[in-house]
Design a protein around this motif. Structure first.
Motif, PDB file in Angstrom:
ATOM      1  N   ALA A  84       9.496 -20.314 -11.321  1.00 24.24           N
ATOM      2  CA  ALA A  84       8.739 -19.495 -10.912  1.00 24.24           C
ATOM      3  C   ALA A  84       8.910 -18.120 -11.723  1.00 24.24           C
ATOM      4  O   ALA A  84       9.549 -17.281 -11.489  1.00 24.24           O
ATOM      5  CB  ALA A  84       9.344 -19.041  -9.405  1.00 24.24           C
ATOM      6  N   SER A  85       8.040 -18.086 -12.787  1.00 26.45           N
ATOM      7  CA  SER A  85       8.235 -17.174 -13.845  1.00 26.45           C
ATOM      8  C   SER A  85       7.450 -15.762 -13.422  1.00 26.45           C
ATOM      9  O   SER A  85       6.254 -16.007 -12.572  1.00 26.45           O
ATOM     10  CB  SER A  85       7.644 -17.773 -15.072  1.00 26.45           C
ATOM     11  N   PRO A  86       7.391 -14.954 -14.105  1.00 22.59           N
ATOM     12  CA  PRO A  86       6.948 -13.547 -13.703  1.00 22.59           C
ATOM     13  C   PRO A  86       5.663 -13.358 -14.725  1.00 22.59           C
ATOM     14  O   PRO A  86       5.065 -12.348 -14.907  1.00 22.59           O
ATOM     15  CB  PRO A  86       7.813 -12.326 -14.043  1.00 22.59           C
ATOM     16  N   ILE A  87       5.150 -14.470 -15.801  1.00 22.33           N
ATOM     17  CA  ILE A  87       4.445 -14.385 -16.691  1.00 22.33           C
ATOM     18  C   ILE A  87       3.079 -13.991 -15.997  1.00 22.33           C
ATOM     19  O   ILE A  87       2.591 -14.504 -15.216  1.00 22.33           O
ATOM     20  CB  ILE A  87       4.191 -15.711 -17.502  1.00 22.33           C
ATOM     21  N   GLY A  88       2.403 -13.101 -16.661  1.00 17.28           N
ATOM     22  CA  GLY A  88       0.949 -12.629 -16.067  1.00 17.28           C
ATOM     23  C   GLY A  88       1.106 -11.645 -14.858  1.00 17.28           C
ATOM     24  O   GLY A  88       0.121 -11.159 -14.450  1.00 17.28           O
ATOM     25  N   LYS A  89       2.196 -11.071 -14.641  1.00 16.12           N
ATOM     26  CA  LYS A  89       2.313 -10.255 -13.643  1.00 16.12           C
ATOM     27  C   LYS A  89       2.636  -8.676 -14.013  1.00 16.12           C
ATOM     28  O   LYS A  89       3.606  -8.006 -13.596  1.00 16.12           O
ATOM     29  CB  LYS A  89       3.697 -10.557 -12.679  1.00 16.12           C
ATOM     30  N   VAL A  90       1.594  -8.356 -14.924  1.00 16.38           N
ATOM     31  CA  VAL A  90       1.908  -7.211 -15.640  1.00 16.38           C
ATOM     32  C   VAL A  90       0.510  -6.470 -15.814  1.00 16.38           C
ATOM     33  O   VAL A  90      -0.615  -7.493 -15.795  1.00 16.38           O
ATOM     34  CB  VAL A  90       2.469  -7.489 -17.282  1.00 16.38           C
ATOM     35  N   ASP A  91       0.377  -5.507 -16.397  1.00 14.73           N
ATOM     36  CA  ASP A  91      -0.751  -4.774 -16.664  1.00 14.73           C
ATOM     37  C   ASP A  91      -1.617  -5.425 -17.770  1.00 14.73           C
ATOM     38  O   ASP A  91      -0.995  -5.942 -18.722  1.00 14.73           O
ATOM     39  CB  ASP A  91      -0.669  -3.303 -17.024  1.00 14.73           C
ATOM     40  N   VAL A  92      -3.025  -5.775 -17.756  1.00 14.68           N
ATOM     41  CA  VAL A  92      -3.513  -6.428 -18.504  1.00 14.68           C
ATOM     42  C   VAL A  92      -3.706  -5.690 -19.953  1.00 14.68           C
ATOM     43  O   VAL A  92      -4.031  -6.303 -21.023  1.00 14.68           O
ATOM     44  CB  VAL A  92      -5.219  -7.076 -18.173  1.00 14.68           C
ATOM     45  N   THR A  93      -3.635  -4.457 -20.063  1.00 18.03           N
ATOM     46  CA  THR A  93      -3.912  -3.475 -21.285  1.00 18.03           C
ATOM     47  C   THR A  93      -2.602  -3.722 -22.218  1.00 18.03           C
ATOM     48  O   THR A  93      -2.789  -3.329 -23.382  1.00 18.03           O
ATOM     49  CB  THR A  93      -3.719  -2.221 -20.845  1.00 18.03           C
ATOM     50  N   LEU A  94      -1.473  -4.321 -21.685  1.00 23.69           N
ATOM     51  CA  LEU A  94      -0.307  -4.625 -22.541  1.00 23.69           C
ATOM     52  C   LEU A  94      -0.643  -5.487 -23.847  1.00 23.69           C
ATOM     53  O   LEU A  94      -1.553  -6.308 -23.426  1.00 23.69           O
ATOM     54  CB  LEU A  94       0.847  -5.031 -21.800  1.00 23.69           C
ATOM     55  N   ASP A  95      -0.073  -5.534 -24.809  1.00 25.08           N
ATOM     56  CA  ASP A  95      -0.314  -6.324 -25.915  1.00 25.08           C
ATOM     57  C   ASP A  95       0.006  -7.764 -25.381  1.00 25.08           C
ATOM     58  O   ASP A  95       0.936  -8.192 -24.988  1.00 25.08           O
ATOM     59  CB  ASP A  95       0.927  -6.018 -26.934  1.00 25.08           C
ATOM     60  N   PRO A  96      -0.848  -8.747 -25.674  1.00 31.29           N
ATOM     61  CA  PRO A  96      -0.975 -10.236 -25.160  1.00 31.29           C
ATOM     62  C   PRO A  96       0.241 -10.899 -25.870  1.00 31.29           C
ATOM     63  O   PRO A  96       0.633 -11.859 -25.264  1.00 31.29           O
ATOM     64  CB  PRO A  96      -2.323 -10.628 -25.538  1.00 31.29           C
ATOM     65  N   ASP A  97       0.409 -10.579 -26.869  1.00 29.71           N
ATOM     66  CA  ASP A  97       1.736 -11.085 -27.605  1.00 29.71           C
ATOM     67  C   ASP A  97       2.990 -11.218 -26.864  1.00 29.71           C
ATOM     68  O   ASP A  97       3.743 -12.081 -26.864  1.00 29.71           O
ATOM     69  CB  ASP A  97       2.002 -10.752 -29.130  1.00 29.71           C
ATOM     70  N   LEU A  98       3.113 -10.236 -25.853  1.00 30.68           N
ATOM     71  CA  LEU A  98       4.274  -9.970 -25.129  1.00 30.68           C
ATOM     72  C   LEU A  98       4.250 -11.104 -24.368  1.00 30.68           C
ATOM     73  O   LEU A  98       5.464 -11.507 -23.960  1.00 30.68           O
ATOM     74  CB  LEU A  98       4.286  -8.359 -24.615  1.00 30.68           C
ATOM     75  N   GLU A  99       3.257 -11.599 -23.687  1.00 31.50           N
ATOM     76  CA  GLU A  99       3.564 -12.424 -22.585  1.00 31.50           C
ATOM     77  C   GLU A  99       3.511 -13.940 -23.186  1.00 31.50           C
ATOM     78  O   GLU A  99       4.187 -14.750 -22.656  1.00 31.50           O
ATOM     79  CB  GLU A  99       2.266 -12.380 -21.768  1.00 31.50           C
ATOM     80  N   VAL A 100       3.009 -14.113 -24.385  1.00 31.47           N
ATOM     81  CA  VAL A 100       3.010 -15.150 -25.047  1.00 31.47           C
ATOM     82  C   VAL A 100       4.619 -15.497 -25.439  1.00 31.47           C
ATOM     83  O   VAL A 100       5.004 -16.639 -25.204  1.00 31.47           O
ATOM     84  CB  VAL A 100       2.209 -15.161 -26.357  1.00 31.47           C
ATOM     85  N   GLN A 101       5.284 -14.439 -25.952  1.00 33.25           N
ATOM     86  CA  GLN A 101       6.609 -14.609 -26.234  1.00 33.25           C
ATOM     87  C   GLN A 101       7.352 -14.986 -25.069  1.00 33.25           C
ATOM     88  O   GLN A 101       8.388 -15.609 -24.975  1.00 33.25           O
ATOM     89  CB  GLN A 101       7.080 -13.350 -27.101  1.00 33.25           C
ATOM     90  N   ARG A 102       7.255 -14.147 -24.075  1.00 31.86           N
ATOM     91  CA  ARG A 102       8.068 -14.209 -22.844  1.00 31.86           C
ATOM     92  C   ARG A 102       7.554 -15.808 -22.299  1.00 31.86           C
ATOM     93  O   ARG A 102       8.454 -16.345 -21.771  1.00 31.86           O
ATOM     94  CB  ARG A 102       7.591 -13.434 -21.590  1.00 31.86           C
ATOM     95  N   LEU A 103       6.294 -16.203 -22.250  1.00 36.89           N
ATOM     96  CA  LEU A 103       6.262 -17.652 -21.796  1.00 36.89           C
ATOM     97  C   LEU A 103       6.906 -18.839 -22.719  1.00 36.89           C
ATOM     98  O   LEU A 103       7.593 -19.660 -22.300  1.00 36.89           O
ATOM     99  CB  LEU A 103       4.672 -18.039 -22.135  1.00 36.89           C
ATOM    100  N   ARG A 104       7.204 -18.423 -24.073  1.00 37.41           N
ATOM    101  CA  ARG A 104       7.953 -19.292 -24.876  1.00 37.41           C
ATOM    102  C   ARG A 104       9.437 -19.372 -24.423  1.00 37.41           C
ATOM    103  O   ARG A 104      10.122 -20.389 -24.470  1.00 37.41           O
ATOM    104  CB  ARG A 104       8.008 -18.805 -26.229  1.00 37.41           C
TER     105      ARG A 104
END
Length: 293
Positions: A84-104
């Protein structure tokens, strides 16, 4: 509105051979994984959904914690239904690479705990922004996350959290059809639908059923948005469960009661309230002829 005859038609297809796998958010019970598993086992489950352990979210577990958690799960002869990850539970204006790295990082957790299912979200709009204005940015990010999932062989389960782009059926359908990835599917949460003014079964079931691979179990009152045990709110749980059984659903049913408190990354119930929620859900499934294994 769903008529009694419609519910009876769905219910007629739910036989004792209909079998779903019971799971639950362990950190709704206790921060301690040993206690999480003990309570779930006492409720008849052999699976656990992992959101945090020792008050540490899955995205922040270090290698020692992850190894210890995997050993606890294995020793108990449990399996993990999803991360049950928190990926994507952030502001859409943040750098998309941040969520990609968190997903990894989350994929590393999923592999260690031997599951392919990872819950995600579809981003909050910036304050003052409309949902329509952030659509393209959301879809860009969801496509990138799906690309990573395809490469890693995991399945992203989008949860309809209130306030994110995909919080109502029309926008959820937009996401899955626009991204068009077999590795992006849906986790259905009736309570969250109620909290954004959606009648879950009436407004969403037909649209979304082809993409639903996972059931998160909680209910809510439309008048107050308060979360209640399954079947005690306005989440149309009976209609939804009966329809899923009729349609041949044979996946997970994961308890996420939220009966004591909620916070930005989840909620808490405690062992007693978690048990109340489990018994309420089992009452519904027994009534509908659905076996929980």
């Amino acid at each position: 509105m769903t008529t009694p005859s419609a519910l009876q038609e769905h219910n007629s297809f739910a036989t004792p051979s209909t079998s779903w796998t019971l799971s639950g958010f362990g950190d709704e019970i206790s921060p301690d994984p040993h206690a999480q598993i003990a309570v779930l086992e006492g409720l008849g489950a052999r699976h656990i959904e992992v959101r945090s352990a020792w008050d540490t979210n899955v995205v922040d577990l270090d290698e020692d914690q992850l190894s210890t958690l995997a050993a606890i799960v294995k020793t108990a002869q449990f399996s993990v239904s999803a991360i049950a990850s928190p990926i994507g539970k952030v502001d859409v204006t943040l750098d998309p690479d941040l969520e990609v790295q968190r997903l990894r990082r989350i994929i590393r957790v999923a592999k260690a705990l031997d599951t392919t299912n990872i819950r995600i979200f579809s981003f909050y709009p910036a304050p003052g922004s409309s949902m329509e204005s952030v659509r393209d940015e959301v879809l860009l990010r969801m496509r990138r996350l799906a690309d990573v999932a395809e490469q890693a062989g995991v399945v992203l389960l989008h949860e309809n959290e209130k306030g994110i782009y995909g919080d109502i059926p029309e926008r959820i359908l937009d996401i899955v059809e626009s991204v068009g990835s077999a590795n992006l599917r849906l986790a259905w949460d009736s309570a969250n639908f109620v909290q954004v003014g959606v009648r879950p079964f009436d407004d969403g079931y037909t649209k979304l059923r082809p993409y639903v691979d996972y059931l998160q179990v909680k209910d809510a009152l439309s008048s107050t948005s308060v979360v209640v045990p399954a079947g005690e709110g306005d989440g149309q749980l009976r209609e939804t469960l009966a329809a899923l059984a009729s349609d041949g659903y044979d996946g997970y049913a994961s308890l996420e009661p939220h009966l004591s408190s909620t916070h930005s990354l989840g909620g808490f119930s405690g062992p007693y309230s978690f048990g109340l929620a489990a018994r309420a859900f089992r009452g519904l499934t027994d009534e509908l002829g659905i076996e929980l294994r």
